[in-house]
Design a protein around this motif. Structure first.
Motif, PDB file in Angstrom:
ATOM      1  N   LEU A   5      45.853  12.984  43.247  1.00 49.83           N
ATOM      2  CA  LEU A   5      45.298  13.416  44.211  1.00 49.83           C
ATOM      3  C   LEU A   5      43.981  14.199  43.665  1.00 49.83           C
ATOM      4  O   LEU A   5      44.103  15.024  42.665  1.00 49.83           O
ATOM      5  N   LYS A   6      42.666  14.082  43.862  1.00 50.93           N
ATOM      6  CA  LYS A   6      41.561  14.768  43.479  1.00 50.93           C
ATOM      7  C   LYS A   6      41.290  15.642  44.597  1.00 50.93           C
ATOM      8  O   LYS A   6      41.216  15.429  45.685  1.00 50.93           O
ATOM      9  N   HIS A   7      41.259  16.944  44.325  1.00 48.86           N
ATOM     10  CA  HIS A   7      41.410  18.188  45.121  1.00 48.86           C
ATOM     11  C   HIS A   7      40.758  19.309  44.909  1.00 48.86           C
ATOM     12  O   HIS A   7      40.425  19.692  43.515  1.00 48.86           O
ATOM     13  N   GLU A   8      40.467  20.165  45.751  1.00 47.73           N
ATOM     14  CA  GLU A   8      39.902  21.406  45.287  1.00 47.73           C
ATOM     15  C   GLU A   8      38.982  21.803  44.302  1.00 47.73           C
ATOM     16  O   GLU A   8      38.569  20.820  43.917  1.00 47.73           O
ATOM     17  N   CYS A   9      38.565  23.000  43.969  1.00 51.11           N
ATOM     18  CA  CYS A   9      37.884  23.444  43.251  1.00 51.11           C
ATOM     19  C   CYS A   9      38.192  24.888  42.844  1.00 51.11           C
ATOM     20  O   CYS A   9      38.925  25.469  43.791  1.00 51.11           O
ATOM     21  N   GLY A  10      37.641  25.293  42.196  1.00 47.81           N
ATOM     22  CA  GLY A  10      38.049  26.681  41.842  1.00 47.81           C
ATOM     23  C   GLY A  10      36.679  27.605  41.377  1.00 47.81           C
ATOM     24  O   GLY A  10      35.926  27.002  40.618  1.00 47.81           O
ATOM     25  N   ILE A  11      36.586  28.993  41.924  1.00 43.59           N
ATOM     26  CA  ILE A  11      35.324  29.419  41.753  1.00 43.59           C
ATOM     27  C   ILE A  11      35.775  30.994  41.035  1.00 43.59           C
ATOM     28  O   ILE A  11      36.971  31.468  40.959  1.00 43.59           O
ATOM     29  N   ALA A  12      34.772  31.401  40.312  1.00 48.97           N
ATOM     30  CA  ALA A  12      34.877  32.610  39.839  1.00 48.97           C
ATOM     31  C   ALA A  12      33.615  33.530  39.639  1.00 48.97           C
ATOM     32  O   ALA A  12      32.769  32.779  39.141  1.00 48.97           O
ATOM     33  N   VAL A  13      33.657  34.673  40.012  1.00 50.96           N
ATOM     34  CA  VAL A  13      32.458  35.701  40.055  1.00 50.96           C
ATOM     35  C   VAL A  13      32.874  36.786  39.360  1.00 50.96           C
ATOM     36  O   VAL A  13      33.861  37.705  39.559  1.00 50.96           O
ATOM     37  N   ILE A  14      31.932  37.187  38.589  1.00 54.04           N
ATOM     38  CA  ILE A  14      32.213  38.550  37.700  1.00 54.04           C
ATOM     39  C   ILE A  14      30.778  39.461  37.825  1.00 54.04           C
ATOM     40  O   ILE A  14      29.774  38.763  37.432  1.00 54.04           O
ATOM     41  N   ARG A  15      30.943  40.631  38.363  1.00 50.73           N
ATOM     42  CA  ARG A  15      29.749  41.665  38.280  1.00 50.73           C
ATOM     43  C   ARG A  15      30.098  42.668  37.500  1.00 50.73           C
ATOM     44  O   ARG A  15      31.028  43.593  37.990  1.00 50.73           O
ATOM     45  N   LEU A  16      29.456  43.129  36.290  1.00 47.79           N
ATOM     46  CA  LEU A  16      29.656  43.947  35.553  1.00 47.79           C
ATOM     47  C   LEU A  16      28.875  45.127  36.049  1.00 47.79           C
ATOM     48  O   LEU A  16      27.599  44.914  36.606  1.00 47.79           O
ATOM     49  N   LEU A  17      29.557  46.330  36.347  1.00 49.65           N
ATOM     50  CA  LEU A  17      28.901  47.523  37.154  1.00 49.65           C
ATOM     51  C   LEU A  17      28.432  48.828  36.076  1.00 49.65           C
ATOM     52  O   LEU A  17      27.965  49.462  36.583  1.00 49.65           O
ATOM     53  N   LYS A  18      28.830  48.396  34.780  1.00 49.46           N
ATOM     54  CA  LYS A  18      28.453  49.394  34.093  1.00 49.46           C
ATOM     55  C   LYS A  18      27.293  48.597  32.932  1.00 49.46           C
ATOM     56  O   LYS A  18      27.091  47.373  32.903  1.00 49.46           O
ATOM     57  N   PRO A  19      26.471  49.418  32.166  1.00 51.27           N
ATOM     58  CA  PRO A  19      25.554  48.742  31.064  1.00 51.27           C
ATOM     59  C   PRO A  19      26.389  48.267  30.216  1.00 51.27           C
ATOM     60  O   PRO A  19      27.294  48.468  30.017  1.00 51.27           O
ATOM     61  N   LEU A  20      25.807  46.866  29.515  1.00 46.78           N
ATOM     62  CA  LEU A  20      26.526  46.036  28.668  1.00 46.78           C
ATOM     63  C   LEU A  20      26.698  47.143  27.397  1.00 46.78           C
ATOM     64  O   LEU A  20      27.970  46.708  26.869  1.00 46.78           O
ATOM     65  N   GLU A  21      26.030  47.942  27.076  1.00 49.01           N
ATOM     66  CA  GLU A  21      26.332  48.983  26.189  1.00 49.01           C
ATOM     67  C   GLU A  21      27.856  49.743  26.347  1.00 49.01           C
ATOM     68  O   GLU A  21      28.533  49.967  25.173  1.00 49.01           O
ATOM     69  N   TYR A  22      28.312  49.882  27.667  1.00 49.87           N
ATOM     70  CA  TYR A  22      29.553  50.465  27.898  1.00 49.87           C
ATOM     71  C   TYR A  22      30.650  49.522  27.476  1.00 49.87           C
ATOM     72  O   TYR A  22      31.520  50.104  26.513  1.00 49.87           O
ATOM     73  N   TYR A  23      30.544  48.117  27.607  1.00 51.28           N
ATOM     74  CA  TYR A  23      31.883  47.087  27.252  1.00 51.28           C
ATOM     75  C   TYR A  23      31.772  46.883  25.806  1.00 51.28           C
ATOM     76  O   TYR A  23      32.690  46.688  25.068  1.00 51.28           O
ATOM     77  N   LYS A  24      30.651  47.257  25.064  1.00 50.58           N
ATOM     78  CA  LYS A  24      30.385  46.960  23.684  1.00 50.58           C
ATOM     79  C   LYS A  24      31.152  48.277  22.839  1.00 50.58           C
ATOM     80  O   LYS A  24      31.868  47.836  22.252  1.00 50.58           O
ATOM     81  N   GLU A  25      30.955  49.301  23.474  1.00 52.79           N
ATOM     82  CA  GLU A  25      31.692  50.567  23.076  1.00 52.79           C
ATOM     83  C   GLU A  25      33.163  50.516  23.027  1.00 52.79           C
ATOM     84  O   GLU A  25      33.945  51.019  22.466  1.00 52.79           O
ATOM     85  N   LYS A  26      33.446  50.197  24.631  1.00 50.54           N
ATOM     86  CA  LYS A  26      34.830  50.226  24.952  1.00 50.54           C
ATOM     87  C   LYS A  26      35.793  48.973  24.588  1.00 50.54           C
ATOM     88  O   LYS A  26      36.846  49.327  24.256  1.00 50.54           O
ATOM     89  N   ILE A 268      33.948  46.783  37.339  1.00 44.30           N
ATOM     90  CA  ILE A 268      33.731  45.434  37.546  1.00 44.30           C
ATOM     91  C   ILE A 268      34.159  45.048  39.018  1.00 44.30           C
ATOM     92  O   ILE A 268      34.881  45.712  39.720  1.00 44.30           O
ATOM     93  N   VAL A 269      33.524  44.090  39.506  1.00 46.63           N
ATOM     94  CA  VAL A 269      33.865  43.452  40.692  1.00 46.63           C
ATOM     95  C   VAL A 269      34.124  42.032  40.209  1.00 46.63           C
ATOM     96  O   VAL A 269      33.310  41.416  39.737  1.00 46.63           O
ATOM     97  N   VAL A 270      35.229  41.379  40.806  1.00 49.61           N
ATOM     98  CA  VAL A 270      35.513  40.256  40.261  1.00 49.61           C
ATOM     99  C   VAL A 270      36.181  39.238  41.679  1.00 49.61           C
ATOM    100  O   VAL A 270      36.746  39.885  42.450  1.00 49.61           O
ATOM    101  N   VAL A 271      35.817  38.004  41.829  1.00 46.15           N
ATOM    102  CA  VAL A 271      36.394  37.330  42.787  1.00 46.15           C
ATOM    103  C   VAL A 271      36.776  35.877  42.339  1.00 46.15           C
ATOM    104  O   VAL A 271      36.085  35.447  41.382  1.00 46.15           O
ATOM    105  N   ALA A 272      37.776  35.516  42.876  1.00 50.29           N
ATOM    106  CA  ALA A 272      38.431  34.036  42.413  1.00 50.29           C
ATOM    107  C   ALA A 272      39.172  33.341  43.558  1.00 50.29           C
ATOM    108  O   ALA A 272      39.426  34.009  44.467  1.00 50.29           O
ATOM    109  N   SER A 273      39.391  31.908  43.210  1.00 49.64           N
ATOM    110  CA  SER A 273      40.212  31.230  44.124  1.00 49.64           C
ATOM    111  C   SER A 273      41.714  31.672  44.236  1.00 49.64           C
ATOM    112  O   SER A 273      42.335  31.185  45.198  1.00 49.64           O
ATOM    113  N   GLU A 274      42.268  32.296  42.896  1.00 51.39           N
ATOM    114  CA  GLU A 274      43.490  32.491  43.031  1.00 51.39           C
ATOM    115  C   GLU A 274      43.777  33.986  42.421  1.00 51.39           C
ATOM    116  O   GLU A 274      43.151  34.470  41.763  1.00 51.39           O
ATOM    117  N   ARG A 275      44.797  34.550  43.287  1.00 46.28           N
ATOM    118  CA  ARG A 275      45.074  35.893  42.944  1.00 46.28           C
ATOM    119  C   ARG A 275      45.732  36.291  41.754  1.00 46.28           C
ATOM    120  O   ARG A 275      45.483  37.053  40.695  1.00 46.28           O
TER     121      ARG A 275
END
Length: 632
Positions: A5-26, A268-275
């Motif tokens: 069966l062809k079915h479904e789709c999957g979505i993923a959303v990521i929103r970084l809440l800190k400056p990019l430098e934060y992730y580079k350092e951590k 981070i804020v993240v949303v996906a089709s699967e937990r």
């Protein structure tokens, strides 16, 4: 599932809440978000293998600097292809500009794909051609940052014709007749309208166009735009969108048909089709990942403020039970237990079919998604055997010898791996017409473990068309020379087409529908077919809210058992020596196993939206008239 069966789709959303430098350092890299998106898409590849897409937005860029990146693919392995392209481009920049290595500001300015807002999508094509132009995310471009819109979704609309007509009435000229374009243009129209009104207000306040721009981003009310745009939508959806200046949203349909989960912390804020995808990729607990409520949107403003807004009045929750049975990842804690329960609840019917003869019965499953239900079935079978042992010992009292007790205790469930899947058929066969030549060779069997007086019980998660069972599996199982073959479906009989994102558009492809027609012929009741057709025709011009599902009347004269027996007859032929019986889950047991996911329209015809009844009637009209068009 043995049927492709062809079915479904999957979505993923990521929103970084800190400056990019934060992730580079951590975390050692400013590409933290891109890396996590790769993992989220890869962990959802079960939801789509026809295509994949990725888009990102950089926040607070200067005029003249690119702030939107997008890449899509329909390659054989589209997720890997996308991120290979991204990796090649990024590495090229680092080779040509080694000075970028520790300069996050330069990376953000000069290297594409890096960004604070990211959107990913994996796709199975359910409508239209599988060209790269059909792959999400879709992009609506404009020189005004606030009017750029990127969208992707797991959805299908039942009323695309009506929505398309609404756009025409608004004076638009959509470039394609697809639900994705239609939805994006509808949101885009109200986004444009909101930006224009905000600018007019700012102009009255004395701001020029340049100074107004950051204030527009602050004042845009995404929830209001979505309320206006989604007012007449009918379908199942988890709709994700990014606005050029950095706002992001995911909106779920009011019946909760399609799934959406989210997680938020200070990074981070993240949303996906699967937990479990979120749990695994971000190493968080089950209880930390929340389900987005029906009709609700999670909105992240450019400022990083996160809001949950009720966009549409929720209907009775009818989240798709088929998701639980087959489509979703079985690593989800709830889904795993639900699938085991589906297997457990089938044992009474199985024991009846084998006359409680567990000694001469081998249990197995169709790989790979039926495996969890198989474990549940075996647990119940073992409980029955243990109960039988206890009774035998108690009834024997003191007359039993040690040898006899040992013999009684030695009985156990006979478990074997019988069916072996050699090929992932769906990865290279895309049309039903091309399946027959290859379908017979998708499975192989294990020889030497079945005796001539054995029953063979084999569980599948669902039986949709029955094509693979008839052309391959039953014939191969029969080579093992069992006395009886019992195929068990952990799902009920699939009687009706789907219209919310799974590619089951035609009634005649469903083996349960074909069985009902044969029973009508056998019982001289085939006149009902034309009566149902005439009732459906009379409803073609009335409002969706008044349409009834008359296709149910084709099944009404028969019990579930009668239809199951006819399906057994249709899927076996004179070349098969063993007796064949097919057992289906009951709808009541489905609800017991999945009590919080009661979307059962495939099995009952009880569609959660008004448009569903129109689709099933249209599917029947198409069948009756010999029209091969889709019902939606």
């Amino acid at each position: 599932m043995s049927d492709a069966l062809k079915h479904e789709c999957g979505i993923a959303v990521i929103r970084l809440l800190k400056p990019l430098e934060y992730y580079k350092e951590k975390y050692g890299t400013a590409f933290y978000g891109v890396n996590k998106m790769y993992l989220m898409m890869e962990k959802q590849h079960n939801r789509g293998q026809d295509g994949a897409g990725f888009a990102s937005i950089k926040l607070d860029t200067k005029p003249g600097e690119r702030y939107i990146s997008r890449v899509r693919s329909i390659a054989q392995q589209p997720i890997q292809d996308i991120f290979a392209q991204i990796n090649d481009r990024v590495n090229k920049e680092f080779v040509e500009h080694p000075e970028y290595a520790d300069d996050v500001t330069a990376q953000k300015k000069n290297i594409p794909y890096i960004g604070e807002v990211l959107l990913g999508h994996v796709r199975y094509g359910t409508f239209g051609k599988n060209s790269v132009e059909s792959v999400h995310p879709f992009l609506r471009q404009n020189n005004w940052m606030h009017r750029n819109l990127i969208m992707a979704g797991n959805f299908n609309m039942t009323n695309v014709k009506e929505l398309f007509g609404n756009l025409i009435e608004l004076g638009q000229h959509p470039k394609e007749y697809t639900d994705t374009i239609t939805i994006m243009e509808k949101i885009g129209h109200f986004l444009d309208d909101a930006v224009s009104k905000i600018y007019k207000d700012l102009k009255k306040e004395g701001y020029n166009k340049r100074n107004a721009s950051p204030l527009i981003a602050e004042r845009i009310k995404v929830a209001k735009i979505l309320k206006r745009a989604a007012k007449n939508w009918d379908g199942g959806y988890a709709m994700a969108g990014l606005i050029g200046h950095g706002d992001a949203f995911v909106l779920r349909d009011p019946a909760g048909i399609r799934p959406a989960y989210y997680y938020k912390d200070d990074e981070i804020v993240v949303v996906a089709s699967e937990r479990p995808v979120i749990q695994t990729v971000f190493n968080v607990k089950f209880e930390d990942v929340k389900e987005l409520d029906p009709g609700q949107a999670i909105i992240t403003k450019k400022s990083g403020e996160v809001r949950l807004k009720q966009i549409l009045e929720p209907l009775e929750k009818k989240s798709c039970s088929f998701e639980r049975i087959y489509f979703s990842r079985g690593s989800d804690a709830e889904i795993y237990q639900e699938r085991k329960t589906l297997g457990k609840l089938l044992i009474p019917k199985v024991l009846e079919a084998i006359n409680n003869d567990t000694k001469n019965t081998v249990f197995s499953y169709i790989p790979n998604t039926a495996e969890t239900s198989f474990y549940g079935m075996i647990e119940s079978a073992e409980a029955f055997i243990n109960e039988t042992k206890t009774k035998a010992i108690l009834n024997g009292q003191r007359s039993l010898s040690a040898a006899k007790v040992t013999e009684i205790l030695s009985e156990r469930t006979r478990i074997e791996k019988i069916a072996i899947k050699d090929v992932k058929l769906r990865t290279f066969i895309t049309e039903d017409s091309s399946r027959d030549d290859l379908v017979a060779h998708v499975y192989d069997v294990t020889y030497g473990v079945i005796k001539p007086n054995d029953n063979l019980v084999i569980i599948d998660d669902s039986i949709v068309r029955g094509t693979t069972l008839k052309k391959s599996i039953l014939k191969m199982l029969d080579r093992l020379n069992p006395k009886k073959i019992i195929v068990v479906s952990s799902a009920p009989q699939i009687r009706y087409p789907d219209c919310y994102g799974i590619d089951m558009a035609n009634l005649e492809s469903l083996v349960a529908f074909r069985a009902a027609l044969e029973l009508l012929k056998d019982t001289n009741k085939y006149d009902i077919v034309e009566e149902v057709y005439n009732k459906c025709i009379k409803q073609t011009d009335i409002d969706d809210k008044h349409v009834k599902n008359f296709v149910k009347e084709l099944y009404d004269p028969f019990t579930d058992e009668q239809i199951s027996d006819k399906i057994s007859e249709l899927l076996s032929d004179e070349s098969i020596n063993a007796e064949v019986k097919i057992i289906f889950q009951s709808v009541d047991n489905l609800h017991k196993a999945c009590p919080n996911h009661l979307g059962d329209w495939y099995f009952t015809g009880n569609y959660p939206t008004a448009g569903g009844n129109r689709v099933v009637n249209r599917a029947f009209i198409n069948f009756f008239e010999g029209n091969k068009e889709r019902a939606y």
